[in-house]
Design a protein around this motif. Sequence first.
Motif, mmCIF file in Angstrom:
data_model
loop_
_atom_site.group_PDB
_atom_site.id
_atom_site.type_symbol
_atom_site.label_atom_id
_atom_site.label_comp_id
_atom_site.label_asym_id
_atom_site.label_seq_id
_atom_site.Cartn_x
_atom_site.Cartn_y
_atom_site.Cartn_z
ATOM 1 N N THR A 1 -65.937 90.335 27.109
ATOM 2 C CA THR A 1 -65.878 89.563 28.354
ATOM 3 C C THR A 1 -65.484 90.468 29.515
ATOM 4 O O THR A 1 -66.080 90.427 30.603
ATOM 5 C CB THR A 1 -64.855 88.413 28.225
ATOM 6 O OG1 THR A 1 -65.177 87.649 27.064
ATOM 7 C CG2 THR A 1 -64.884 87.511 29.455
ATOM 8 N N PHE A 2 -64.485 91.300 29.253
ATOM 9 C CA PHE A 2 -64.042 92.267 30.264
ATOM 10 C C PHE A 2 -65.208 93.166 30.701
ATOM 11 O O PHE A 2 -65.469 93.341 31.889
ATOM 12 C CB PHE A 2 -62.879 93.094 29.674
ATOM 13 C CG PHE A 2 -62.732 94.465 30.241
ATOM 14 C CD1 PHE A 2 -62.219 94.656 31.516
ATOM 15 C CD2 PHE A 2 -63.096 95.588 29.486
ATOM 16 C CE1 PHE A 2 -62.076 95.938 32.042
ATOM 17 C CE2 PHE A 2 -62.954 96.857 30.004
ATOM 18 C CZ PHE A 2 -62.448 97.036 31.284
ATOM 19 N N ALA A 3 -65.945 93.710 29.712
ATOM 20 C CA ALA A 3 -67.048 94.637 30.005
ATOM 21 C C ALA A 3 -68.135 93.959 30.832
ATOM 22 O O ALA A 3 -68.663 94.535 31.785
ATOM 23 C CB ALA A 3 -67.646 95.158 28.695
ATOM 24 N N ARG A 4 -68.451 92.724 30.471
ATOM 25 C CA ARG A 4 -69.510 91.983 31.170
ATOM 26 C C ARG A 4 -69.109 91.712 32.622
ATOM 27 O O ARG A 4 -69.911 91.834 33.532
ATOM 28 C CB ARG A 4 -69.769 90.677 30.424
ATOM 29 C CG ARG A 4 -71.199 90.220 30.467
ATOM 30 C CD ARG A 4 -71.498 89.064 29.527
ATOM 31 N NE ARG A 4 -70.528 88.004 29.560
ATOM 32 C CZ ARG A 4 -69.744 87.667 28.529
ATOM 33 N NH1 ARG A 4 -69.844 88.340 27.390
ATOM 34 N NH2 ARG A 4 -68.891 86.693 28.637
ATOM 35 N N CYS B 1 -77.386 103.675 32.574
ATOM 36 C CA CYS B 1 -78.723 103.595 31.977
ATOM 37 C C CYS B 1 -78.898 102.331 31.138
ATOM 38 O O CYS B 1 -79.927 102.150 30.489
ATOM 39 C CB CYS B 1 -78.988 104.829 31.110
ATOM 40 S SG CYS B 1 -77.836 104.962 29.719
ATOM 41 N N LYS B 2 -77.895 101.465 31.155
ATOM 42 C CA LYS B 2 -77.893 100.222 30.363
ATOM 43 C C LYS B 2 -78.145 100.493 28.873
ATOM 44 O O LYS B 2 -78.787 99.707 28.170
ATOM 45 C CB LYS B 2 -78.962 99.243 30.885
ATOM 46 C CG LYS B 2 -78.737 98.781 32.327
ATOM 47 C CD LYS B 2 -77.737 97.625 32.372
ATOM 48 C CE LYS B 2 -77.529 97.053 33.768
ATOM 49 N NZ LYS B 2 -76.803 97.951 34.676
ATOM 50 N N LEU C 1 -66.370 106.153 36.639
ATOM 51 C CA LEU C 1 -67.642 105.674 36.092
ATOM 52 C C LEU C 1 -68.304 104.702 37.049
ATOM 53 O O LEU C 1 -69.500 104.773 37.327
ATOM 54 C CB LEU C 1 -67.399 104.964 34.749
ATOM 55 C CG LEU C 1 -67.013 105.875 33.582
ATOM 56 C CD1 LEU C 1 -66.565 105.048 32.395
ATOM 57 C CD2 LEU C 1 -68.199 106.766 33.204
ATOM 58 N N LYS C 2 -67.491 103.802 37.596
ATOM 59 C CA LYS C 2 -68.045 102.755 38.452
ATOM 60 C C LYS C 2 -68.674 103.329 39.721
ATOM 61 O O LYS C 2 -69.712 102.872 40.162
ATOM 62 C CB LYS C 2 -66.944 101.766 38.806
ATOM 63 C CG LYS C 2 -67.461 100.566 39.575
ATOM 64 C CD LYS C 2 -66.384 99.509 39.729
ATOM 65 C CE LYS C 2 -66.800 98.524 40.787
ATOM 66 N NZ LYS C 2 -67.399 97.317 40.289
ATOM 67 N N TYR D 1 -69.163 95.239 34.626
ATOM 68 C CA TYR D 1 -70.433 95.925 34.903
ATOM 69 C C TYR D 1 -71.656 95.019 34.877
ATOM 70 O O TYR D 1 -72.765 95.462 35.167
ATOM 71 C CB TYR D 1 -70.643 97.054 33.897
ATOM 72 C CG TYR D 1 -69.722 98.235 34.079
ATOM 73 C CD1 TYR D 1 -69.648 98.885 35.306
ATOM 74 C CD2 TYR D 1 -68.953 98.697 33.027
ATOM 75 C CE1 TYR D 1 -68.813 99.971 35.476
ATOM 76 C CE2 TYR D 1 -68.113 99.790 33.185
ATOM 77 C CZ TYR D 1 -68.051 100.426 34.413
ATOM 78 O OH TYR D 1 -67.230 101.509 34.571
ATOM 79 N N GLY D 2 -71.493 93.756 34.478
ATOM 80 C CA GLY D 2 -72.635 92.842 34.509
ATOM 81 C C GLY D 2 -73.199 92.530 33.137
ATOM 82 O O GLY D 2 -72.790 93.103 32.111
ATOM 83 N N GLU D 3 -74.171 91.598 33.115
ATOM 84 C CA GLU D 3 -74.799 91.155 31.859
ATOM 85 C C GLU D 3 -75.393 92.354 31.112
ATOM 86 O O GLU D 3 -75.802 93.335 31.726
ATOM 87 C CB GLU D 3 -75.919 90.141 32.147
ATOM 88 C CG GLU D 3 -75.426 88.784 32.640
ATOM 89 C CD GLU D 3 -74.506 88.094 31.641
ATOM 90 O OE1 GLU D 3 -74.694 88.273 30.412
ATOM 91 O OE2 GLU D 3 -73.576 87.386 32.094
#
Length: 340
Positions: free
Chosen positions: A231-234, A266-267, A318-319, A237-239
């Motif tokens: 949940t934190f990661a989403r 790079c997803k 990173l962001k 940085y998004g879906e």
Amino acid sequence: MQEKLQSIQARVMEQLDQAADTAALEQIRVTVLGKKGELTGILRSMGQLPPEERPVMGQKVNELRAQIEEKMAEREAVLREREKAIKLEKESIDVTMPVEDRTMGAMHPCSIVLDQLLTIFTGMGFEVVEGPEVEYDHYNFELLNLPKNHPARDAQDTFYVDDNIVLRTHTSPVQARIMTTRKPPIRIVCPGRTYRVDEADATHSPVFQQIEGLVIDENITMSDLKGTLDTFARHLYGEGITTRFRPSHFPFTEPSAEVDLTCANCKGAGCRVCKGTGWIEVLGAGMVNPKVLEMCGIDPEKYTGFAFGIGIERITMLKYSVPNMKYLWENDVRFLKQFR
Ligand code: DAH
């Protein structure tokens, strides 16, 4: 005397018409009506007239005085208006003029990221707590299952204040402080500065920041940890961004994991940022070691918990694709103003 009055009347009326400002009016008032003015002089000299002429003359002088005063008041009103208009004109501001450029401050990128992390975790019901940066060895190491002479202490090059006091090497001692003073359920995050004897380079600094998380309750499992971090990661940085757990070792968790996030650049496809792996390592985590629970006075038969520690600078770099950590503390305005 009659003639004199008539000439005064003619002259003063004209002067009043021509008076350019209120100061000129005042000048006329003094010379005609003042204590030593012309009309006052005439009144004074009336003693020389035969008694029967005095009332008639007195009345004439007073009529002229009244006439002059009336005219003067009219003129004064006109002049005051005009002076006010001039004053307003002078004071008017041209709002289209260019302004002096004032430099606006900006949030530091680490503060932006920290704010975002706190929003994410408080949104999941975590409480934000803080602990001291100058910490007892007891909380920084002992209660976290790092007794004196434990080899893992070497991995954290510690600034010692004295034998029992250190600059905290991580935010984990706040876990111990909370566990020893509260009863479960516990759900906290703790952001703050941490210190290690490190040479400053592109990825290290002797002062850096972490945010620690701790959850303790009945029936807490590793899947709660995984769900929380996903949940934190989403949210960060998004879906499409998830976590990957790799086995690791920390004395205060068992089992322990290094946690990677899908490379946001790079997803997950693999790029220069993630060195082709599709994953970026961002935090350490695990199930709180039962030994730690016990040392902190929590019954490990009844309760379980998970914990994690995230590096704020790392997430920030990173962001925002910051290539070198030194930019985060050099405070060069050319870098900082990009975050306005
Ligand atoms: N304290 C660790 C460090 O500084 C990070 C960490 C790992 C914190 C695992 C935790 C954890 O709470 O469970 O590197």
